[in-house]
Design a protein around this motif. Structure first.
Motif, mmCIF file in Angstrom:
data_model
loop_
_atom_site.group_PDB
_atom_site.id
_atom_site.type_symbol
_atom_site.label_atom_id
_atom_site.label_comp_id
_atom_site.label_asym_id
_atom_site.label_seq_id
_atom_site.Cartn_x
_atom_site.Cartn_y
_atom_site.Cartn_z
ATOM 1 N N VAL A 117 35.933 40.177 49.101
ATOM 2 C CA VAL A 117 36.802 39.621 48.052
ATOM 3 C C VAL A 117 36.499 38.140 47.865
ATOM 4 C CG1 VAL A 117 39.175 38.984 47.493
ATOM 5 C CG2 VAL A 117 38.672 41.286 48.286
ATOM 6 N N LEU A 118 36.388 37.422 48.964
ATOM 7 C CA LEU A 118 36.106 35.986 48.891
ATOM 8 C C LEU A 118 34.759 35.737 48.199
ATOM 9 C CD1 LEU A 118 36.872 33.091 49.643
ATOM 10 C CD2 LEU A 118 35.736 33.445 51.853
ATOM 11 N N VAL A 119 33.750 36.506 48.578
ATOM 12 C CA VAL A 119 32.422 36.353 47.970
ATOM 13 C C VAL A 119 32.473 36.658 46.482
ATOM 14 C CG1 VAL A 119 30.086 37.308 47.900
ATOM 15 C CG2 VAL A 119 31.158 36.802 50.100
ATOM 16 N N GLN A 120 33.172 37.727 46.104
ATOM 17 C CA GLN A 120 33.200 38.133 44.702
ATOM 18 C C GLN A 120 34.033 37.189 43.839
ATOM 19 O OE1 GLN A 120 34.250 42.326 44.459
ATOM 20 N NE2 GLN A 120 32.089 42.863 44.593
ATOM 21 N N VAL A 121 35.106 36.656 44.383
ATOM 22 C CA VAL A 121 35.902 35.686 43.609
ATOM 23 C C VAL A 121 35.073 34.437 43.329
ATOM 24 C CG1 VAL A 121 37.868 34.115 43.715
ATOM 25 C CG2 VAL A 121 38.164 36.496 44.361
ATOM 26 N N ILE A 122 34.396 33.945 44.359
ATOM 27 C CA ILE A 122 33.522 32.777 44.165
ATOM 28 C C ILE A 122 32.425 33.104 43.161
ATOM 29 C CG2 ILE A 122 31.860 31.246 45.284
ATOM 30 C CD1 ILE A 122 33.532 31.509 47.845
ATOM 31 N N GLY A 123 31.837 34.309 43.301
ATOM 32 C CA GLY A 123 30.795 34.727 42.369
ATOM 33 C C GLY A 123 31.295 34.863 40.951
ATOM 34 N N ALA A 124 32.520 35.383 40.778
ATOM 35 C CA ALA A 124 33.093 35.541 39.443
ATOM 36 C C ALA A 124 33.337 34.189 38.785
ATOM 37 C CB ALA A 124 34.397 36.338 39.524
ATOM 38 N N VAL A 125 33.828 33.217 39.581
ATOM 39 C CA VAL A 125 34.080 31.878 39.045
ATOM 40 C C VAL A 125 32.769 31.209 38.624
ATOM 41 C CG1 VAL A 125 34.897 29.565 39.603
ATOM 42 C CG2 VAL A 125 36.212 31.569 40.342
ATOM 43 N N LEU A 126 31.754 31.327 39.464
ATOM 44 C CA LEU A 126 30.472 30.689 39.172
ATOM 45 C C LEU A 126 29.711 31.374 38.046
ATOM 46 C CD1 LEU A 126 29.190 29.944 42.808
ATOM 47 C CD2 LEU A 126 30.239 28.349 41.183
ATOM 48 N N SER A 127 29.864 32.708 37.936
ATOM 49 C CA SER A 127 29.082 33.457 36.937
ATOM 50 C C SER A 127 29.830 33.688 35.637
ATOM 51 C CB SER A 127 28.671 34.817 37.514
ATOM 52 O OG SER A 127 29.806 35.639 37.729
ATOM 53 N N GLY A 128 31.166 33.612 35.674
ATOM 54 C CA GLY A 128 31.954 33.907 34.479
ATOM 55 C C GLY A 128 32.075 35.390 34.201
ATOM 56 N N SER A 129 31.832 36.235 35.196
ATOM 57 C CA SER A 129 31.852 37.685 35.014
ATOM 58 C C SER A 129 33.251 38.264 35.214
ATOM 59 C CB SER A 129 30.887 38.352 35.997
ATOM 60 O OG SER A 129 31.058 39.751 36.002
ATOM 61 N N ALA A 183 33.838 41.525 34.991
ATOM 62 C CA ALA A 183 33.631 42.744 35.774
ATOM 63 C C ALA A 183 33.650 42.428 37.267
ATOM 64 C CB ALA A 183 32.304 43.403 35.385
ATOM 65 N N LEU A 184 33.016 41.333 37.640
ATOM 66 C CA LEU A 184 32.993 40.941 39.043
ATOM 67 C C LEU A 184 34.391 40.540 39.506
ATOM 68 C CD1 LEU A 184 31.036 40.659 41.386
ATOM 69 C CD2 LEU A 184 30.640 38.279 40.707
ATOM 70 N N LEU A 223 24.784 39.425 40.065
ATOM 71 C CA LEU A 223 24.064 40.493 40.752
ATOM 72 C C LEU A 223 24.079 40.309 42.264
ATOM 73 C CD1 LEU A 223 21.033 40.945 38.321
ATOM 74 C CD2 LEU A 223 22.836 42.613 38.810
ATOM 75 N N THR A 224 23.951 39.083 42.711
ATOM 76 C CA THR A 224 23.956 38.822 44.160
ATOM 77 C C THR A 224 25.292 39.205 44.782
ATOM 78 O OG1 THR A 224 22.375 37.001 43.915
ATOM 79 C CG2 THR A 224 23.680 37.069 45.939
ATOM 80 N N ALA A 225 26.388 38.773 44.158
ATOM 81 C CA ALA A 225 27.724 39.080 44.680
ATOM 82 C C ALA A 225 28.007 40.573 44.629
ATOM 83 C CB ALA A 225 28.782 38.312 43.887
ATOM 84 N N ILE A 259 32.675 45.689 29.175
ATOM 85 C CA ILE A 259 32.679 47.159 29.222
ATOM 86 C C ILE A 259 32.717 47.637 30.670
ATOM 87 C CG2 ILE A 259 31.335 49.224 28.713
ATOM 88 C CD1 ILE A 259 30.286 47.748 26.226
ATOM 89 N N ALA A 260 31.964 46.984 31.545
ATOM 90 C CA ALA A 260 31.950 47.360 32.956
ATOM 91 C C ALA A 260 33.326 47.180 33.593
ATOM 92 C CB ALA A 260 30.916 46.539 33.712
ATOM 93 N N SER A 261 34.027 46.132 33.208
ATOM 94 C CA SER A 261 35.358 45.900 33.771
ATOM 95 C C SER A 261 36.329 47.014 33.364
ATOM 96 C CB SER A 261 35.902 44.539 33.323
ATOM 97 O OG SER A 261 36.144 44.513 31.930
ATOM 98 N N ILE A 262 36.189 47.508 32.121
ATOM 99 C CA ILE A 262 37.033 48.613 31.667
ATOM 100 C C ILE A 262 36.698 49.892 32.434
ATOM 101 C CG2 ILE A 262 37.609 50.092 29.699
ATOM 102 C CD1 ILE A 262 37.176 47.677 27.889
ATOM 103 N N LEU A 263 35.405 50.120 32.669
ATOM 104 C CA LEU A 263 34.994 51.295 33.439
ATOM 105 C C LEU A 263 35.575 51.253 34.853
ATOM 106 C CD1 LEU A 263 31.236 51.695 32.397
ATOM 107 C CD2 LEU A 263 33.166 53.168 31.759
ATOM 108 N N ILE A 264 35.594 50.075 35.447
ATOM 109 C CA ILE A 264 36.166 49.934 36.781
ATOM 110 C C ILE A 264 37.646 50.315 36.768
ATOM 111 C CG2 ILE A 264 36.797 48.263 38.573
ATOM 112 C CD1 ILE A 264 34.200 46.759 37.882
ATOM 113 N N ALA A 265 38.354 49.884 35.739
ATOM 114 C CA ALA A 265 39.773 50.226 35.621
ATOM 115 C C ALA A 265 39.968 51.729 35.500
ATOM 116 C CB ALA A 265 40.376 49.519 34.408
ATOM 117 N N PHE A 266 39.128 52.385 34.711
ATOM 118 C CA PHE A 266 39.247 53.824 34.531
ATOM 119 C C PHE A 266 38.863 54.590 35.803
ATOM 120 C CE2 PHE A 266 38.670 53.361 29.694
ATOM 121 C CZ PHE A 266 40.047 53.326 29.524
ATOM 122 N N MET A 267 38.057 53.992 36.658
ATOM 123 C CA MET A 267 37.729 54.632 37.929
ATOM 124 C C MET A 267 38.891 54.540 38.918
ATOM 125 S SD MET A 267 33.718 53.828 38.742
ATOM 126 C CE MET A 267 33.798 52.065 38.436
#
Length: 308
Positions: free
Chosen positions: A34-46, A48-49, A127-129, A189-197
């Motif tokens: 979670v920590l890695v992905q939050v940092i990655g989301a902030v840095l990448s603007g993703s 979905a991440l 992609l790294t995160a 679109i990927a973020s919506i797919l995650i929600a539906f999963m």
């Protein structure tokens, strides 16, 4: 003649309690991701991440609830709570399912708000995160795989990690699409797919919890077959008021009124019948906590309102 006859002389350990160390390991791995992905989301603007990080955070909360519930469930029974606090595990699974549904709604709402205004995403960080998350999820699945059939909470954690793995794959796929084509909306679109999963997993967990709370017969238990086994015991004439339910994961409970021949109600006869009944339920149906009320044939006229 009522009799609670069990070789275990008590309620078995809960399914979650048996696998507490596994859950602690998965919790530590999940929080790190979670920590890695939050940092990655902030840095990448993703988005979905960030959605995948939010999902994994809800998983961490779910595992924490399960661990707390397992500790509460281990508290001894009392005169007021004769089964102790074992249902706390089921309530924790209920809370887990509801949290998953809320997370899914939040993700979809944010994704819809982003449609048409998707910002540029840094795919290298994304992609790294996501790859690190996928590897961590695989490790967690291996940790929980052998225990997920024994507890609703462990199964819930297992399904959540499986969903996280699929979510990480969706993020990776979106990152590759953006990298190859420049199609930034792939992230939304990927973020919506995650929600539906998330939703189907939450629904299945919620359905299992409702079955326990409504005291439905455990899955795979054939009441007709149990009746046939009881009737096959020497001295048994009939059986009624059969009830089978689950206190919590791994703790099925059985009770029944068993009509026997008069000579079976002697001390030695009753012990013989009860031993055979308990052995039958324990060996064929994996139910050790059994309560039987032995009744003479002459008592049948007093049983006006018999159930199954």
């Amino acid at each position: 003649m009522g009799h609670d006859h069990s070789h275990s002389h008590g309620i078995a350990a809960t399914g979650t309690g048996k696998h507490r160390k596994r859950l602690v390991g998965v919790l530590c791995i999940t929080l790190a991701v979670v920590l890695v992905q939050v940092i990655g989301a902030v840095l990448s603007g993703s988005l979905a991440l960030l959605a995948d990080a939010g999902h994994m955070l809800s998983d961490a909360a779910g595992v924490s609830i399960a661990l707390l519930a397992a500790w509460i469930a281990a508290r001894p029974a009392s005169n007021q709570r004769t089964y102790g606090y074992q249902r706390a595990e089921v309530l924790a699974a209920l809370a887990n399912a509801l949290v998953l549904i809320v997370i899914a709604v939040v993700i979809v709402t944010e994704a819809i708000a982003r449609l048409g205004t998707t910002p540029a995403v840094r795919t290298d960080v994304m992609l790294t995160a996501a790859a690190l998350g996928a590897v961590a999820n695989l490790v967690s699945l291996l940790i929980l795989r052998g225990a997920q059939k024994e507890s609703l909470n462990v199964r819930g954690a297992y399904l959540e990690v499986l969903g996280d793995l699929l979510g990480s794959i969706a993020v990776i796929a979106a990152g590759i699409i953006i990298l190859a084509t420049g199609y930034q909306a792939a992230d939304t679109i990927a973020s919506i797919l995650i929600a539906f999963m998330i939703v189907p997993r939450a629904w299945h967990l919620l359905r299992d919890v409702v079955d326990v709370l409504l005291e439905a017969s455990p899955k795979g238990v054939d009441v007709k077959l149990i009746r046939e086994h009881i009737l096959a015991v020497d001295g048994v004439v009939s059986v009624h008021d059969i009830h089978i339910w689950t206190i919590t994961s791994g703790v099925p409970v059985f009770s029944a009124h068993v009509v026997v021949e008069d000579d079976a109600l002697s001390a030695s006869g009753a012990d013989r019948v009860l031993d055979k009944l308990v052995t039958c339920l324990g060996s064929h149906f994996d139910t050790e906590h059994c309560t039987f009320q032995l009744e003479p044939v002459s008592h049948a006229e007093h049983e006006a309102h018999q159930h199954a």
